[in-house]
Design a protein around this motif. Structure first.
Motif, PDB file in Angstrom:
ATOM      1  N   VAL A  65       0.933  -1.314   0.096  1.00  0.00           N
ATOM      2  CA  VAL A  65       0.000   0.156   0.145  1.00  0.00           C
ATOM      3  C   VAL A  65       0.870   1.252   0.005  1.00  0.00           C
ATOM      4  O   VAL A  65       1.979   1.358   0.549  1.00  0.00           O
ATOM      5  CB  VAL A  65      -0.856   0.012   1.197  1.00  0.00           C
ATOM      6  N   ASP A  66       0.471   2.160  -0.672  1.00  0.00           N
ATOM      7  CA  ASP A  66       1.106   3.482  -0.438  1.00  0.00           C
ATOM      8  C   ASP A  66       0.801   4.436   0.751  1.00  0.00           C
ATOM      9  O   ASP A  66       0.275   5.433   0.692  1.00  0.00           O
ATOM     10  CB  ASP A  66       0.515   4.513  -1.811  1.00  0.00           C
ATOM     11  N   LYS A  71       4.731  -0.166  -0.112  1.00  0.00           N
ATOM     12  CA  LYS A  71       4.514  -0.355  -1.438  1.00  0.00           C
ATOM     13  C   LYS A  71       5.822  -0.760  -2.080  1.00  0.00           C
ATOM     14  O   LYS A  71       6.538  -0.038  -2.448  1.00  0.00           O
ATOM     15  CB  LYS A  71       3.867   0.432  -2.451  1.00  0.00           C
ATOM     16  N   LEU A  72       6.399  -2.018  -1.901  1.00  0.00           N
ATOM     17  CA  LEU A  72       7.736  -2.378  -2.286  1.00  0.00           C
ATOM     18  C   LEU A  72       7.858  -3.572  -3.337  1.00  0.00           C
ATOM     19  O   LEU A  72       6.681  -4.203  -3.501  1.00  0.00           O
ATOM     20  CB  LEU A  72       8.235  -2.897  -1.079  1.00  0.00           C
ATOM     21  N   LEU A 234       7.489   1.377  11.284  1.00  0.00           N
ATOM     22  CA  LEU A 234       7.998   2.745  11.765  1.00  0.00           C
ATOM     23  C   LEU A 234       9.502   2.753  11.381  1.00  0.00           C
ATOM     24  O   LEU A 234       9.867   3.911  11.129  1.00  0.00           O
ATOM     25  CB  LEU A 234       7.655   2.889  13.258  1.00  0.00           C
ATOM     26  N   ILE A 235      10.049   1.728  11.898  1.00  0.00           N
ATOM     27  CA  ILE A 235      11.649   1.744  11.564  1.00  0.00           C
ATOM     28  C   ILE A 235      11.856   1.728  10.347  1.00  0.00           C
ATOM     29  O   ILE A 235      12.591   2.496   9.789  1.00  0.00           O
ATOM     30  CB  ILE A 235      12.344   0.571  12.194  1.00  0.00           C
ATOM     31  N   HIS A 236      11.322   1.088   9.498  1.00  0.00           N
ATOM     32  CA  HIS A 236      11.194   1.179   8.071  1.00  0.00           C
ATOM     33  C   HIS A 236      10.937   2.666   7.493  1.00  0.00           C
ATOM     34  O   HIS A 236      11.734   3.206   6.645  1.00  0.00           O
ATOM     35  CB  HIS A 236      10.336   0.174   7.154  1.00  0.00           C
ATOM     36  N   ALA A 237      10.084   3.265   7.947  1.00  0.00           N
ATOM     37  CA  ALA A 237       9.463   4.643   7.567  1.00  0.00           C
ATOM     38  C   ALA A 237      10.617   5.668   8.008  1.00  0.00           C
ATOM     39  O   ALA A 237      10.635   6.599   7.340  1.00  0.00           O
ATOM     40  CB  ALA A 237       8.264   4.803   8.031  1.00  0.00           C
ATOM     41  N   SER A 238      11.504   5.206   8.973  1.00  0.00           N
ATOM     42  CA  SER A 238      12.438   6.338   9.368  1.00  0.00           C
ATOM     43  C   SER A 238      13.507   6.564   8.543  1.00  0.00           C
ATOM     44  O   SER A 238      14.308   7.286   8.629  1.00  0.00           O
ATOM     45  CB  SER A 238      12.700   5.706  11.039  1.00  0.00           C
TER      46      SER A 238
END
Length: 433
Positions: A65-66, A71-72, A234-238
């Protein structure tokens, strides 16, 4: 009155319970190494076949998802998601070793730690020296040859070293686990992408809740799994690589039982390790290898181009020579600067053989290569060829050295199996401290 301190024996035989635990781990890692090899071969054949376009199309297929960068491509999901499981298991193993394993004692811990540090530093230095004038983009790959692939290395050791002392296998396992911890620290510090500290701060909330629950010895997956996934997201988004979440979650898990009595069953860390190691070695790592190892070599011209790239030269020299020099030298220096010495019956040629075997770099090396150069970079393709070539060279040289030693240890291995008093514990473990 002069008090002399006893000489500490390094690479000595472990306690019997630790021997049994390590043996179980080695069996699972050996099977994982076979699956890893199979996935790699399939990926290489497919990527260089007439249907290669379908392989690369599959790898780049995006799902998700975006939202928060979720979305990978399938290749990215394998690298960011599945490898988090791998590092979760590695973190559990490392914490257990230093809290309740034989490595809680300084005289046992210092050698594999020093060897791992040497095995990371020297390859990085060699790569940097080879590429000193190649520019900052190429130098960004300095960490690629620093990692040892535990599954591949143990699989090779299982085939060629059936009668090698168990202490050597334990040494290789522990060295590789510490090596993985250093690698994930390198990834977190030197390879962040677009750091977003607010998400990193938010990750502390689910991580804190996860820590509180596991410290209460809660095992309910419907409570722990959502918190672990939110922490990962959250760590991925960081901008910090998401595999760091696996290590942080692992370090939160308690090793010892609340009653401190191992006879009542394993601690929570060992419980999670038993559950997740098959998933890591049998699913996560082979799938990652399948999506990462596939590189279109392009025939002799492509191979010549790769061999002429200083990236390739630096990685091959780093893994084959750097690992050998760094691990062997660090172990040797420890014995010369402390009161430590090799355990009786072992030889420095054994250490040299393991140091060469540690030059098998794969899983983490491929991950760092993608982070350093990008998936579509020519340098990344050359790095993959270098990692595969260096791992093969290291495996072949180590096979020659360790097969010779294996014959000499055959008789010792037979003696270790004797149980003359019939107590179920081999006599060689009797009266150990």
């Amino acid at each position: 009155m002069i008090i002399t301190r006893p000489v500490q024996r390094i690479l000595r035989r472990t306690s019997h319970p630790e021997y049994l635990r390590i043996s179980a781990i080695l069996r699972k890692e050996t099977v994982g190494g076979a699956l890893l090899l199979a996935a790699t071969v399939v990926a290489l054949i497919w990527a260089n076949s007439a249907g290669s376009a379908s392989y690369f199309s599959l790898r780049e297929t995006s799902i998700g998802v975006d939202f928060l960068g979720l979305k990978l491509s399938l290749g990215s999901w394998a690298a960011d998601g599945l490898l988090a499981i791998f590092f979760f298991v590695a973190g559990l193993e490392l914490k257990r070793e230093f809290v309740a394993g034989d490595l809680r004692r300084f005289d046992r811990a210092i050698v594999p730690i020093a060897a791992a540090i040497g095995g990371v530093a020297v390859p990085a230095i060699i790569y940097t020296l080879v590429n000193l004038t190649a520019g900052p983009e190429v130098l960004h790959g300095w960490a690629i040859p620093t990692a040892t692939d535990i599954a591949f290395a143990l699989a090779v050791l299982a085939v060629i070293g059936s009668h090698l002392p168990s202490a050597l296998r334990t040494f290789l396992l522990t060295l590789a686990v510490v090596d993985d911890l250093i690698a994930i620290a390198i990834i977190a510090i030197f390879y962040p992408h677009g750091l977003e500290p607010q998400y990193l701060a938010l990750a502390l909330i689910p991580l804190g809740l996860f820590t509180w629950l596991v410290q209460k010895r809660v095992r309910s997956w419907y409570l722990l799994l959502p918190l672990a996934i939110i922490t990962w997201v959250l760590i991925h988004a960081s901008g910090v690589h998401a595999t760091v979440a696996g290590v942080l979650l692992a370090f939160a898990v308690p090793v010892l039982r609340r009653d401190r009595n191992p006879d009542n069953g394993p601690g929570l860390a060992e419980h999670f390790e038993h559950r997740f190691r098959p998933l890591s070695t049998g699913v996560a790592v082979p799938i990652f290898a399948f999506f990462s190892a596939g590189v279109a070599i392009g025939g002799w011209s492509g191979l010549s181009s790769a061999l002429g790239d200083s990236v390739t030269i630096g990685i091959v020299l780093g893994l084959v020579l750097g690992k050998m020099i760094g691990i062997f030298a660090a172990t040797f220096i420890v014995t010369k600067t402390t009161r430590a010495s090799l355990d009786e019956g072992l030889s420095w040629i054994d250490v040299l053989g393991l140091a060469i075997l540690a030059g098998i770099g794969f899983t983490v090396s491929l991950l760092i290569s993608e982070l350093a150069f990008g998936v579509e970079s020519a340098h990344n393709d050359h790095a993959k060829i270098a990692i595969l070539s260096a791992s093969l060279i290291a495996a072949l040289i180590a096979t020659v050295v360790l097969r010779i030693r294996n014959r000499q240890y055959r008789r010792i291995a037979e003696l270790e199996a004797r149980d003359d008093d019939g107590d179920g514990v081999p006599d060689v473990f009797a009266n150990k401290d």
